[in-house]
Structure formats: C-alpha cells, structure tokens
Design an enzyme around this catalytic site. Structure first.
Site, short mmCIF file in Angstrom:
data_model
loop_
_atom_site.label_atom_id
_atom_site.label_comp_id
_atom_site.label_asym_id
_atom_site.label_seq_id
_atom_site.Cartn_x
_atom_site.Cartn_y
_atom_site.Cartn_z
N GLU A 137 8.02 13.94 8.85
CA GLU A 137 7.01 13.00 8.31
C GLU A 137 5.87 12.82 9.31
O GLU A 137 4.70 12.80 8.94
CB GLU A 137 7.72 11.67 8.07
CG GLU A 137 6.85 10.54 7.61
CD GLU A 137 7.67 9.25 7.51
OE1 GLU A 137 8.25 8.81 8.53
OE2 GLU A 137 7.72 8.69 6.41
N GLU B 236 3.64 1.28 2.25
CA GLU B 236 4.64 0.25 1.93
C GLU B 236 4.48 -0.99 2.82
O GLU B 236 5.45 -1.61 3.22
CB GLU B 236 6.06 0.83 2.05
CG GLU B 236 6.11 2.26 1.53
CD GLU B 236 7.46 2.71 1.09
OE1 GLU B 236 8.26 3.03 1.97
OE2 GLU B 236 7.73 2.74 -0.12
N ASP C 209 0.82 -1.21 0.00
CA ASP C 209 0.00 0.00 0.00
C ASP C 209 0.86 1.27 0.00
O ASP C 209 2.10 1.19 -0.10
CB ASP C 209 -0.99 -0.02 1.18
CG ASP C 209 -0.30 0.07 2.55
OD1 ASP C 209 0.93 0.27 2.62
OD2 ASP C 209 -1.01 -0.06 3.56
C1 BGC Z 1 5.93 6.07 3.77
C2 BGC Z 1 5.64 6.21 2.29
C3 BGC Z 1 6.58 7.23 1.67
C4 BGC Z 1 8.04 6.92 2.00
C5 BGC Z 1 8.98 8.02 1.57
C6 BGC Z 1 7.38 5.70 3.94
O1 BGC Z 1 7.64 5.54 5.29
O2 BGC Z 1 5.10 5.08 4.35
O3 BGC Z 1 4.31 6.62 2.12
O4 BGC Z 1 6.41 7.26 0.29
O5 BGC Z 1 8.17 6.76 3.39
O6 BGC Z 1 8.58 9.26 2.09
#
Ligand code: BGC
Length: 348
Positions: free
Chosen positions: A301, A150, A147
């Site tokens: 994030e 990931e 998903d």
């Molecule tokens: C997130 C992804 C993202 C990636 C890079 C992962 O931890 O779950 O959604 O694309 O980090 O930012």
C-alpha cells in the site's frame, strides 16, 4: 513473471466466489471488500479483457447494495458501508464506514465496464442498484462523511465530491434520470466555489492543504478539464507539497504507518501525467511502482520512505504488523497506468 501478469494473478486470486475483491489477503483489517478498491480493481481487469472477473464484481456490488438498501431512508438515516465481507455482510467492528466516494467510484467503474464490453443496456439488477446509489449520493453529497482515506468524518472532502460527480456523470446516460444534469451542475458549482480563488482546491472545506486524491478532479473523474487553472494550481501544490523523488505522500501530516509514499497516490499522478502527454514523468511513476514490488511481485500500500512521522511507523508496525502487501488497489493502479502508457514507444 512480468508485473502486469503477476498483478492480474494477484487480483484474480483474491476475488472471492461471490465476486468480491478482498483488499489485501495478508493484512487482517483489510480482508474485506471495499467498494473503492474493488471498483478500481474491476476497471483494471476490464482493461486486461478479464470481463468475467469485473462482471462478477459488479454482480456482487449490485447484490450488496440491494441487500442493504432498505437501511437507507429518505430522511438521511442509515448508511451503505465502505466495505463488506465477501458474502456482502456488514463488518461489525468500529470503523469510519460512512464514505460516499466508493459509491461514486463504483458507478464510474460500472459505466466503464458497460462501455468496454459494448453492452447496450444495463442488466435489471445493476440498474436497480445504480438507481439506489444515485438517490443515496444525490441526497447526501453536501454533508460531511469520511474521506477516501477513511478519516475526517466531520468534513466535506473535495475528492469525495469529485468521485460522486464522476460516478453520477458516467452512469447518467445509462439511467433514466432527468434529475441528474441539474445535480451534476450543482456539485461542480459547489466544488468551484470552494477553490482558493485563484489557486488550488483544498483537501477539505476549511483547510488550505492539498491531498493527493484531489488529482481525481481531473483524472479519472473529469469534473474539470486538465488545463483548468484550478487543476493546474492543485497539481503544482501536490507536487511541491507531497512528492519526494517520484513517490507521493497522501497529505502533509499523514501519520498512518508514519506517512510514507503511497502506491495508489503515485499511480493516480502517473495516470494523470499519461493523459496530459507528460509521458516521461508518467513512465517514471510506473517504474517507481514496479520498483516497490517484492520478489514475489507483490505491491504494498505504501513504502516507509521519507516518513512524515517516523515514530508512528514503529507504533503501527508493533500494533498491526507490516504494511498491507499485496494491496489489490496498488496492483490495479499498476495495470491502469501501464495501460494508459501502452502504445507508442517509451521516450528514449
Ligand atoms: C485506505 C483506504 C483503502 C483501505 C483498503 C485504507 O487504509 O486509506 O483508501 O480503501 O485501506 O485498502
């Protein structure tokens, strides 16, 4: 510096010569270019009028697709990866690379770029790459893949289907593909069949839980109208199960860095609220995003607040260091939400 400007500066600074956007410069596992993160960053840059930056990303994306397209066969073997190096090479580390949503989001972002820049036709390399991606998504959308977080590579995810539908729907008028209307109809029907009727859409087939990424069904991918009862039920469940104050968790049992409150997820909710006219709450989401910026104006994030699994936060911290900061995707969401709220005065 205003967070809008610092967001643009951070995205620009982390665009490689090749056009790739690196997800986060300070977090070793994220020094790669994801189709998902990059496509939202490109859209944000288009909203700021930085079309050279977004155009270079689409050049990189198209080149990368065409370079690897030969690995994908009609009988379902081979994949396009979720992320590549800045040079467009595969990253040879164990990772759940098989994620379809990023390719749907790329098509969506490419279509937005074409509209915003007033292009009349698709440049040949973009067309060829978009056609490959359309073939790839049409052949595989119904089967499991990882998903957008990931995870859960053995499941079929509703938000992945939303991104696939959003991308194919957005690019359809730019391609000569008589097969697309029936495919879009089938994907939408499949999504509707998997709603708990009456009720919300699930995170993946076989669970009752919701996920913040289900917002994509309405915003931005317009699979269903914002006033569809399934969308309204899903939004209610997301708010009641995942929101704490203003910020959003990704899903109820998230343990990555303890499962804090995610900036991209909260940005999507704010964007949806801005589109549905709930401006006061959308402003609250924008203010919440801004409040997470450190002194340098860098957005992470996620923030380690209201952790779902506190012990896992310490484990991740010891194993991988602090949460990825700055994350380009968080900055993209700040730009997108601020632009969705631009115009009339802020409610008093
Ligand atoms: C997130 C992804 C993202 C990636 C890079 C992962 O931890 O779950 O959604 O694309 O980090 O930012």
């Amino acid at each position: 510096m205003d967070l809008l400007q610092s967001s643009a500066t951070i995205i620009r600074a982390n665009q490689a010569e090749t056009g790739a956007y690196l997800a986060s410069p300070s977090f070793p596992a994220y020094r790669y270019a994801w189709f998902r993160d990059g496509a939202f960053a490109a859209y944000a840059m288009d909203l700021l009028g930085e079309h050279d930056s977004s155009g270079r990303f689409h050049d990189w994306a198209a080149r990368t697709v065409l370079h690897h397209a030969g690995k994908v066969t009609a009988n379902g073997a081979g994949i396009l990866c979720a992320r590549y190096t800045a040079a467009g090479e595969e990253v040879n580390l164990p990772w759940g690379e098989y994620q379809l949503d990023g390719y749907g989001i790329w098509l969506w972002s490419l279509a937005r770029h074409l509209e915003i820049t007033g292009r009349r036709a698709l440049p040949a390399a973009w067309r060829e790459a978009a056609d490959h991606v359309a073939d790839y998504l049409l052949a595989r959308w119904q089967a499991p893949c990882f998903d957008c977080w990931e995870e859960y590579g053995d499941r079929v995810h509703i938000s992945t289907l939303a991104a696939v539908h959003g991308g194919l729907g957005a690019i359809a008028s730019w391609l000569d593909r008589p097969d697309l209307p029936a495919a879009l109809h089938a994907i939408r029907a499949f999504i509707l069949e998997n709603r708990a009727a009456p009720g919300h859409f699930p995170k993946f087939l076989g669970t009752d839980a919701v996920d913040a990424s289900l917002i994509w069904l309405a915003t931005p991918f317009d699979v269903l109208p914002t006033d569809h009862p399934g969308i309204q039920d899903t939004l209610h469940r997301i708010v009641s199960d995942l929101q704490v104050g203003t910020g959003l968790h990704r899903y109820p049992w998230d343990s990555y860095y303890g499962g804090g409150l995610w900036l991209p997820a909260t940005g999507f909710l704010g964007w949806h609220l801005a589109r549905t006219g709930e401006r006061r709450q959308a402003w609250a989401a924008l203010d919440w995003l801004a409040a997470q910026a450190g002194e340098s104006g860098a957005l992470p994030e996620q923030v380690p607040e209201h952790l779902l699994v506190p012990a896992a936060y310490r484990e991740w911290l010891e194993r991988s260091g602090p949460v990825a900061t700055p994350l380009l995707w968080s900055h993209a969401m700040y730009i997108i939400l601020r632009s969705a709220l631009a115009a009339p005065a802020r409610p008093g």
